[in-house]
Design a protein around this motif. Structure first.
Motif, PDB file in Angstrom:
ATOM      1  N   ARG A 196      -5.787   7.246   4.186  1.00  9.59           N
ATOM      2  CA  ARG A 196      -4.419   7.515   3.706  1.00  9.59           C
ATOM      3  C   ARG A 196      -3.894   6.434   2.770  1.00  9.59           C
ATOM      4  N   MET A 197      -4.627   5.360   2.647  1.00  4.52           N
ATOM      5  CA  MET A 197      -4.163   4.238   1.829  1.00  4.52           C
ATOM      6  C   MET A 197      -4.187   4.587   0.345  1.00  4.52           C
ATOM      7  N   LEU A 198      -3.337   3.911  -0.404  1.00  4.67           N
ATOM      8  CA  LEU A 198      -3.347   4.086  -1.851  1.00  4.67           C
ATOM      9  C   LEU A 198      -4.664   3.555  -2.413  1.00  4.67           C
ATOM     10  N   PRO A 199      -5.236   4.247  -3.372  1.00  2.00           N
ATOM     11  CA  PRO A 199      -6.426   3.707  -4.034  1.00  2.00           C
ATOM     12  C   PRO A 199      -6.079   2.379  -4.719  1.00  2.00           C
ATOM     13  N   ALA A 200      -7.051   1.501  -4.838  1.00  3.91           N
ATOM     14  CA  ALA A 200      -6.828   0.170  -5.415  1.00  3.91           C
ATOM     15  C   ALA A 200      -6.216   0.252  -6.814  1.00  3.91           C
ATOM     16  N   ARG A 201      -6.682   1.173  -7.619  1.00  3.45           N
ATOM     17  CA  ARG A 201      -6.177   1.294  -9.001  1.00  3.45           C
ATOM     18  C   ARG A 201      -4.682   1.643  -9.009  1.00  3.45           C
ATOM     19  N   GLU A 202      -4.279   2.570  -8.130  1.00  2.51           N
ATOM     20  CA  GLU A 202      -2.868   2.961  -8.048  1.00  2.51           C
ATOM     21  C   GLU A 202      -2.012   1.799  -7.527  1.00  2.51           C
ATOM     22  N   ALA A 203      -2.519   1.097  -6.515  1.00  2.00           N
ATOM     23  CA  ALA A 203      -1.793  -0.061  -5.977  1.00  2.00           C
ATOM     24  C   ALA A 203      -1.670  -1.155  -7.039  1.00  2.00           C
ATOM     25  N   ALA A 204      -2.735  -1.381  -7.799  1.00  2.00           N
ATOM     26  CA  ALA A 204      -2.705  -2.406  -8.854  1.00  2.00           C
ATOM     27  C   ALA A 204      -1.620  -2.093  -9.878  1.00  2.00           C
ATOM     28  N   ALA A 205      -1.495  -0.821 -10.263  1.00  5.12           N
ATOM     29  CA  ALA A 205      -0.461  -0.427 -11.221  1.00  5.12           C
ATOM     30  C   ALA A 205       0.934  -0.658 -10.647  1.00  5.12           C
ATOM     31  N   LEU A 206       1.129  -0.342  -9.379  1.00  7.55           N
ATOM     32  CA  LEU A 206       2.425  -0.556  -8.743  1.00  7.55           C
ATOM     33  C   LEU A 206       2.751  -2.047  -8.622  1.00  7.55           C
ATOM     34  N   LEU A 207       1.755  -2.855  -8.348  1.00  2.07           N
ATOM     35  CA  LEU A 207       1.977  -4.296  -8.171  1.00  2.07           C
ATOM     36  C   LEU A 207       2.386  -4.992  -9.468  1.00  2.07           C
ATOM     37  N   ARG A 208       2.126  -4.363 -10.599  1.00  3.28           N
ATOM     38  CA  ARG A 208       2.560  -4.958 -11.880  1.00  3.28           C
ATOM     39  C   ARG A 208       4.079  -5.041 -11.969  1.00  3.28           C
ATOM     40  N   GLN A 209       4.771  -4.145 -11.264  1.00  2.00           N
ATOM     41  CA  GLN A 209       6.234  -4.138 -11.299  1.00  2.00           C
ATOM     42  C   GLN A 209       6.856  -4.908 -10.134  1.00  2.00           C
ATOM     43  N   ALA A 210       6.023  -5.491  -9.292  1.00  5.53           N
ATOM     44  CA  ALA A 210       6.521  -6.194  -8.106  1.00  5.53           C
ATOM     45  C   ALA A 210       6.953  -7.616  -8.448  1.00  5.53           C
ATOM     46  N   ALA A 211       7.894  -8.090  -7.679  1.00  2.00           N
ATOM     47  CA  ALA A 211       8.353  -9.480  -7.779  1.00  2.00           C
ATOM     48  C   ALA A 211       8.424 -10.030  -6.356  1.00  2.00           C
ATOM     49  N   ALA A 212       8.311 -11.334  -6.256  1.00  2.00           N
ATOM     50  CA  ALA A 212       8.364 -11.971  -4.939  1.00  2.00           C
ATOM     51  C   ALA A 212       9.109 -13.288  -5.053  1.00  2.00           C
ATOM     52  N   GLU A 213       9.649 -13.715  -3.932  1.00  2.00           N
ATOM     53  CA  GLU A 213      10.285 -15.027  -3.876  1.00  2.00           C
ATOM     54  C   GLU A 213       9.228 -16.093  -4.186  1.00  2.00           C
ATOM     55  N   PRO A 214       9.653 -17.249  -4.685  1.00  4.22           N
ATOM     56  CA  PRO A 214       8.662 -18.288  -5.022  1.00  4.22           C
ATOM     57  C   PRO A 214       7.707 -18.620  -3.868  1.00  4.22           C
ATOM     58  N   GLU A 215       8.219 -18.655  -2.645  1.00  3.15           N
ATOM     59  CA  GLU A 215       7.373 -19.001  -1.500  1.00  3.15           C
ATOM     60  C   GLU A 215       6.363 -17.904  -1.170  1.00  3.15           C
ATOM     61  N   ALA A 216       6.586 -16.678  -1.640  1.00  6.82           N
ATOM     62  CA  ALA A 216       5.704 -15.552  -1.344  1.00  6.82           C
ATOM     63  C   ALA A 216       4.857 -15.142  -2.545  1.00  6.82           C
ATOM     64  N   LYS A 217       4.964 -15.876  -3.647  1.00 12.59           N
ATOM     65  CA  LYS A 217       4.209 -15.509  -4.851  1.00 12.59           C
ATOM     66  C   LYS A 217       2.705 -15.508  -4.613  1.00 12.59           C
ATOM     67  N   ARG A 218       2.208 -16.403  -3.767  1.00 13.05           N
ATOM     68  CA  ARG A 218       0.757 -16.427  -3.533  1.00 13.05           C
ATOM     69  C   ARG A 218       0.290 -15.155  -2.826  1.00 13.05           C
ATOM     70  N   TRP A 219       1.152 -14.561  -1.999  1.00  9.70           N
ATOM     71  CA  TRP A 219       0.808 -13.296  -1.342  1.00  9.70           C
ATOM     72  C   TRP A 219       0.703 -12.184  -2.381  1.00  9.70           C
ATOM     73  N   LEU A 220       1.695 -12.124  -3.269  1.00  9.99           N
ATOM     74  CA  LEU A 220       1.696 -11.112  -4.314  1.00  9.99           C
ATOM     75  C   LEU A 220       0.506 -11.304  -5.249  1.00  9.99           C
ATOM     76  N   GLU A 221       0.231 -12.533  -5.634  1.00  9.76           N
ATOM     77  CA  GLU A 221      -0.904 -12.808  -6.529  1.00  9.76           C
ATOM     78  C   GLU A 221      -2.225 -12.430  -5.866  1.00  9.76           C
ATOM     79  N   ALA A 222      -2.348 -12.680  -4.575  1.00  8.82           N
ATOM     80  CA  ALA A 222      -3.568 -12.290  -3.854  1.00  8.82           C
ATOM     81  C   ALA A 222      -3.722 -10.771  -3.888  1.00  8.82           C
ATOM     82  N   MET A 223      -2.646 -10.048  -3.643  1.00  5.96           N
ATOM     83  CA  MET A 223      -2.695  -8.588  -3.681  1.00  5.96           C
ATOM     84  C   MET A 223      -3.103  -8.097  -5.063  1.00  5.96           C
ATOM     85  N   ARG A 224      -2.548  -8.703  -6.099  1.00  3.04           N
ATOM     86  CA  ARG A 224      -2.906  -8.316  -7.465  1.00  3.04           C
ATOM     87  C   ARG A 224      -4.379  -8.585  -7.748  1.00  3.04           C
ATOM     88  N   THR A 225      -4.865  -9.726  -7.322  1.00  2.24           N
ATOM     89  CA  THR A 225      -6.276 -10.085  -7.531  1.00  2.24           C
ATOM     90  C   THR A 225      -7.197  -9.123  -6.796  1.00  2.24           C
TER      91      THR A 225
END
Length: 153
Positions: free
Chosen positions: A110-139
């Motif tokens: 049921r999970m989003l395919p990686a390609r679809e999640a990657a496209a959605l993550l381009r519009q995501a923002a995170a607090e400075p302390e959580a940026k490494r989590w967002l960057e890991a997800m993008r990677t």
């Protein structure tokens, strides 16, 4: 108290590999705000699953086990497969493989395919302390892996 882990996942429809680059999401307040932000982008972008429901019990009739047979804090990949028998899964090898529960299999499907999640993550923002989590997800998604949130009780 539960621990929450951001985990890269490789899933081919039969075998799941929980990548060794797992990140523990804490402190709690930052984690909650981060998860809310991801949920606003898409409700299935980062779905939570209870870690003890990943492996199947020995009977094969119940999802999960009472005690998790692996430790998420350990280094290295964790492998689960829907195609192995319990006797094979319990064999001592260099790389143990646990039997994947049917609940986890349904969750992964049921999970989003990686390609679809990657496209959605381009519009995501995170607090400075959580940026490494967002960057890991993008990677991870850019590399073709999905991302899951595991709750370890």
């Amino acid at each position: 108290m539960a621990d929450f882990w951001l985990v890269p996942l490789s899933w081919d429809g039969e075998t799941a590999v929980l990548g060794g680059e797992r990140l523990q999401l804490k402190p709690e307040g930052l984690r909650e705000r981060f998860l809310e932000a991801m949920g606003r982008i898409h409700p299935r972008l980062l779905m939570m699953f209870k870690a003890h429901l990943l492996p199947e019990d020995e009977s094969g009739e119940v999802c999960g086990t009472e005690e998790l047979p692996f430790i998420l804090a350990q280094s290295g990949d964790i492998r689960l497969s829907a195609a192995i028998e319990h006797s094979e899964a319990m064999a001592v090898t260099d790389t143990p493989i646990w039997r994947l529960s049917h609940c986890a299999e349904a969750y992964f499907n049921r999970m989003l395919p990686a390609r679809e999640a990657a496209a959605l993550l381009r519009q995501a923002a995170a607090e400075p302390e959580a940026k490494r989590w967002l960057e890991a997800m993008r990677t991870w998604t850019a590399g073709g892996r999905q991302v899951i949130l595991l709750r370890e009780d």
